[in-house]
Design a protein around this motif. Structure first.
Motif, PDB file in Angstrom:
ATOM      1  N   GLN A 149       2.982  -7.543   8.785  1.00 35.66           N
ATOM      2  CA  GLN A 149       2.129  -8.514   9.469  1.00 35.66           C
ATOM      3  C   GLN A 149       1.941  -9.705   8.524  1.00 35.66           C
ATOM      4  OE1 GLN A 149       0.162  -7.966  12.927  1.00 35.66           O
ATOM      5  NE2 GLN A 149       2.296  -7.307  12.746  1.00 35.66           N
ATOM      6  N   PHE A 150       1.895 -10.894   9.074  1.00 36.28           N
ATOM      7  CA  PHE A 150       1.729 -12.100   8.270  1.00 36.28           C
ATOM      8  C   PHE A 150       2.790 -12.206   7.168  1.00 36.28           C
ATOM      9  CE2 PHE A 150      -2.473 -10.745   9.786  1.00 36.28           C
ATOM     10  CZ  PHE A 150      -2.793 -11.829  10.590  1.00 36.28           C
ATOM     11  N   GLY A 151       3.993 -11.689   7.488  1.00 39.47           N
ATOM     12  CA  GLY A 151       5.116 -11.884   6.594  1.00 39.47           C
ATOM     13  C   GLY A 151       5.252 -10.891   5.465  1.00 39.47           C
ATOM     14  N   ARG A 152       4.455  -9.825   5.459  1.00 36.53           N
ATOM     15  CA  ARG A 152       4.613  -8.829   4.390  1.00 36.53           C
ATOM     16  C   ARG A 152       4.087  -7.473   4.856  1.00 36.53           C
ATOM     17  NH1 ARG A 152       0.010  -9.643  -0.231  1.00 36.53           N
ATOM     18  NH2 ARG A 152      -1.763 -10.182   1.113  1.00 36.53           N
ATOM     19  N   PRO A 153       4.464  -6.365   4.159  1.00 36.22           N
ATOM     20  CA  PRO A 153       3.986  -5.042   4.557  1.00 36.22           C
ATOM     21  C   PRO A 153       2.463  -4.966   4.503  1.00 36.22           C
ATOM     22  CG  PRO A 153       5.808  -4.852   3.005  1.00 36.22           C
ATOM     23  CD  PRO A 153       5.414  -6.297   3.031  1.00 36.22           C
ATOM     24  N   ILE A 154       1.877  -4.307   5.493  1.00 39.51           N
ATOM     25  CA  ILE A 154       0.424  -4.228   5.525  1.00 39.51           C
ATOM     26  C   ILE A 154      -0.128  -3.404   4.364  1.00 39.51           C
ATOM     27  CG2 ILE A 154       0.350  -4.553   8.023  1.00 39.51           C
ATOM     28  CD1 ILE A 154      -0.275  -1.541   8.282  1.00 39.51           C
ATOM     29  N   GLY A 155       0.716  -2.587   3.743  1.00 42.71           N
ATOM     30  CA  GLY A 155       0.285  -1.831   2.578  1.00 42.71           C
ATOM     31  C   GLY A 155      -0.136  -2.717   1.417  1.00 42.71           C
ATOM     32  N   GLY A 156       0.211  -3.992   1.459  1.00 43.36           N
ATOM     33  CA  GLY A 156      -0.168  -4.916   0.408  1.00 43.36           C
ATOM     34  C   GLY A 156      -1.510  -5.582   0.632  1.00 43.36           C
ATOM     35  N   PHE A 157      -2.215  -5.218   1.715  1.00 49.80           N
ATOM     36  CA  PHE A 157      -3.518  -5.809   1.983  1.00 49.80           C
ATOM     37  C   PHE A 157      -4.636  -4.896   1.448  1.00 49.80           C
ATOM     38  CE2 PHE A 157      -0.895  -7.734   5.388  1.00 49.80           C
ATOM     39  CZ  PHE A 157      -1.095  -9.067   5.055  1.00 49.80           C
ATOM     40  N   GLN A 158      -5.704  -5.511   0.978  1.00 43.07           N
ATOM     41  CA  GLN A 158      -6.774  -4.760   0.331  1.00 43.07           C
ATOM     42  C   GLN A 158      -7.417  -3.741   1.259  1.00 43.07           C
ATOM     43  OE1 GLN A 158      -9.504  -7.652  -1.249  1.00 43.07           O
ATOM     44  NE2 GLN A 158      -8.159  -8.232  -2.950  1.00 43.07           N
ATOM     45  N   LEU A 159      -7.707  -4.118   2.501  1.00 37.03           N
ATOM     46  CA  LEU A 159      -8.397  -3.204   3.407  1.00 37.03           C
ATOM     47  C   LEU A 159      -7.539  -1.994   3.760  1.00 37.03           C
ATOM     48  CD1 LEU A 159     -10.256  -5.689   5.789  1.00 37.03           C
ATOM     49  CD2 LEU A 159     -11.191  -4.371   3.884  1.00 37.03           C
ATOM     50  N   VAL A 160      -6.241  -2.205   3.846  1.00 29.68           N
ATOM     51  CA  VAL A 160      -5.338  -1.083   4.116  1.00 29.68           C
ATOM     52  C   VAL A 160      -5.291  -0.145   2.920  1.00 29.68           C
ATOM     53  CG1 VAL A 160      -2.941  -0.440   4.553  1.00 29.68           C
ATOM     54  CG2 VAL A 160      -3.964  -2.333   5.822  1.00 29.68           C
ATOM     55  N   GLN A 161      -5.188  -0.700   1.731  1.00 28.70           N
ATOM     56  CA  GLN A 161      -5.186   0.146   0.542  1.00 28.70           C
ATOM     57  C   GLN A 161      -6.503   0.910   0.402  1.00 28.70           C
ATOM     58  OE1 GLN A 161      -3.945  -1.863  -3.053  1.00 28.70           O
ATOM     59  NE2 GLN A 161      -1.898  -2.302  -2.238  1.00 28.70           N
ATOM     60  N   ASP A 162      -7.614   0.279   0.805  1.00 30.04           N
ATOM     61  CA  ASP A 162      -8.900   0.964   0.769  1.00 30.04           C
ATOM     62  C   ASP A 162      -8.884   2.196   1.668  1.00 30.04           C
ATOM     63  OD1 ASP A 162     -11.826   1.072   0.095  1.00 30.04           O
ATOM     64  OD2 ASP A 162     -11.991   0.787   2.265  1.00 30.04           O
ATOM     65  N   LEU A 163      -8.329   2.061   2.881  1.00 29.44           N
ATOM     66  CA  LEU A 163      -8.224   3.217   3.779  1.00 29.44           C
ATOM     67  C   LEU A 163      -7.353   4.307   3.168  1.00 29.44           C
ATOM     68  CD1 LEU A 163      -7.792   1.592   7.328  1.00 29.44           C
ATOM     69  CD2 LEU A 163      -9.765   2.858   6.478  1.00 29.44           C
ATOM     70  N   LEU A 164      -6.217   3.934   2.611  1.00 29.38           N
ATOM     71  CA  LEU A 164      -5.307   4.916   2.019  1.00 29.38           C
ATOM     72  C   LEU A 164      -5.970   5.666   0.871  1.00 29.38           C
ATOM     73  CD1 LEU A 164      -1.985   2.845   1.978  1.00 29.38           C
ATOM     74  CD2 LEU A 164      -2.442   4.881   3.368  1.00 29.38           C
ATOM     75  N   VAL A 165      -6.691   4.950   0.028  1.00 30.60           N
ATOM     76  CA  VAL A 165      -7.313   5.602  -1.124  1.00 30.60           C
ATOM     77  C   VAL A 165      -8.458   6.511  -0.681  1.00 30.60           C
ATOM     78  CG1 VAL A 165      -8.602   5.206  -3.268  1.00 30.60           C
ATOM     79  CG2 VAL A 165      -6.596   3.813  -2.739  1.00 30.60           C
TER      80      VAL A 165
END
Length: 408
Positions: free
Chosen positions: A292-308
């Motif tokens: 999304q927005f030209g890059r993997p969503i895994g690089g966004f802070q809120l997504v990483q927060d969910l994963l952690v």
């Protein structure tokens, strides 16, 4: 410190036979080398044989019988054959077996748990030596499948005092009358453990009812939203005659039933951890690929927060059940410890699958992306083998020094 432990390298689920990405603290390293080899073999079987089937069968609410022979060839239950040279595996290994199955699919984990833990476990604990030799060899090879009939249509949590299925002695046998509900595997099981109250003594007794016994019928429960691969059944016992030789000789009261449930309750906690592992890995793989927005969503802070947060829940829960298994292996664990693990791990599981679905947005409700199956199946695991509320009362009674909050 002597030696080193290599943390697993995160990757997509089932890309290899190494440790799971969600096992961030490498709990699997606590298994022996032989046990880790068996888990790796199971993992490969699930990846290569079950993976192509499970979504389709879940969608159709049918059971993939072609996998049963493969389960038998894995040799996971060889030790249960009374004449086998194999020794009983550790509770830690049994726990990781349940985790591995549920990490892949909760329905297959439930099928396996009902057959090996509830049905075979009851025969192991309550059967005579002759009964063990009669039934367990074929069951250990998955040539005969077992089911466990305790829950009844009128209720579940009150079954200890409210069991209505009756057993009446009649000559050299027994007549069983009553009904059971939510009995996994029962539509196709060869051997069904039935718990019934002796009309004369009022004691709860255990019986093995064989498939096609007159007076026994099992009807599939339709339209389930969870564990759709599991073939749950309504059972009716109408003048069902069972020989004395099929009465489990060491099942003499509900206390014997409770011994089985205490052991399998911890297995459900392990299943919950497995579901958390699977949900985390699916979400992680998706986050690294979805752009999304030209890059993997895994690089966004809120997504990483969910994963952690998901990884933290899974890691803490895995530590809890690992310690529980160690206490079981030492022979010092208590009912309330199993109850706390079941209650806590299933709550965290519900939280994790919700976060995974959130991360995947609209795609999370489509079976093709798998996580919807995990979300639905988590609801069943959350409730079966004793609800969170019942587990809470068991633990509450223990920590308050015996002050019972159960309604009588």
């Amino acid at each position: 410190m002597s030696g080193t432990t290599t943390l697993p390298t995160p990757s997509g689920p089932y890309l290899d036979a190494g440790m799971l990405p969600a096992d961030f603290y490498a709990h699997e390293e606590l298994l022996s080398e032989k046990e880790r080899g068996k888990i790796a073999t199971l993992r490969d079987f699930l990846r290569t044989q079950a993976a192509p089937l499970v979504d389709d069968y879940w969608g159709r609410a049918e059971f993939p019988f072609q996998l049963v022979e493969g389960f038998g060839k894995l040799g996971l239950m060889e030790w249960a054959d009374p004449d086998s040279p194999e020794s009983k595996p550790s509770n830690l290994f049994s726990g990781f077996t349940a985790l591995e199955l549920a990490h892949f699919d909760a329905s297959l984990a439930t099928f396996f748990g009902v057959h090996t833990g509830l049905a075979m476990g009851t025969i192991l604990a309550c059967g005579s030596d002759e009964q063990k030799r009669r039934w367990l060899p074929a069951m250990s090879r998955f040539e005969k499948i077992g089911a466990f009939g305790l829950t009844e249509p009128h209720g579940g949590s009150d079954v200890a005092g409210g069991l209505r299925t009756t057993a009446r002695r009649d000559g050299d046998g027994w007549i069983l009358d009553g009904a059971k509900r939510w009995i996994g595997n029962a539509t196709f099981a060869d051997l069904i453990v039935i718990w019934a109250r002796d009309v004369e003594t009022q004691h709860v007794l255990g019986f093995v009812v064989e498939k096609d016994t007159p007076g026994f019928t099992a009807s599939k429960i339709e339209n389930k939203m969870a564990l759709r691969i599991v073939q749950n059944a309504d059972i009716v016992l109408d003048g069902c005659r069972v020989p004395e030789s099929n009465r489990l000789q060491n099942a003499k009261s509900f206390k014997d039933t409770a011994k089985i449930l205490r052991q399998t309750r911890s297995g459900v906690a392990w299943q919950a951890v497995g579901v958390m592992f699977g949900a985390y890995e699916i979400a992680l793989s998706y986050a690294k690929q979805r752009e999304q927005f030209g890059r993997p969503i895994g690089g966004f802070q809120l997504v990483q927060d969910l994963l952690v947060k998901m990884l933290g829940n899974a890691t803490a829960a895995c530590g809890m059940v690992t310690r529980l298994a160690q206490l079981q292996d030492a022979g010092v664990y208590r009912d309330e410890q199993s109850a706390l693990a079941k209650a806590h791990c299933t709550v965290r599981m519900r939280e994790n699958v919700g976060w995974a679905r959130e991360l995947m947005a609209g795609n999370g409700i489509v079976l093709d992306y798998k996580i919807g199956r995990f979300v639905a199946d988590a609801e069943a695991i959350y409730s079966y083998e004793g609800t969170r509320e019942i587990q809470t009362l068991i633990v509450g009674r223990a920590v308050t020094g015996g002050l019972s909050a159960f309604v009588r």
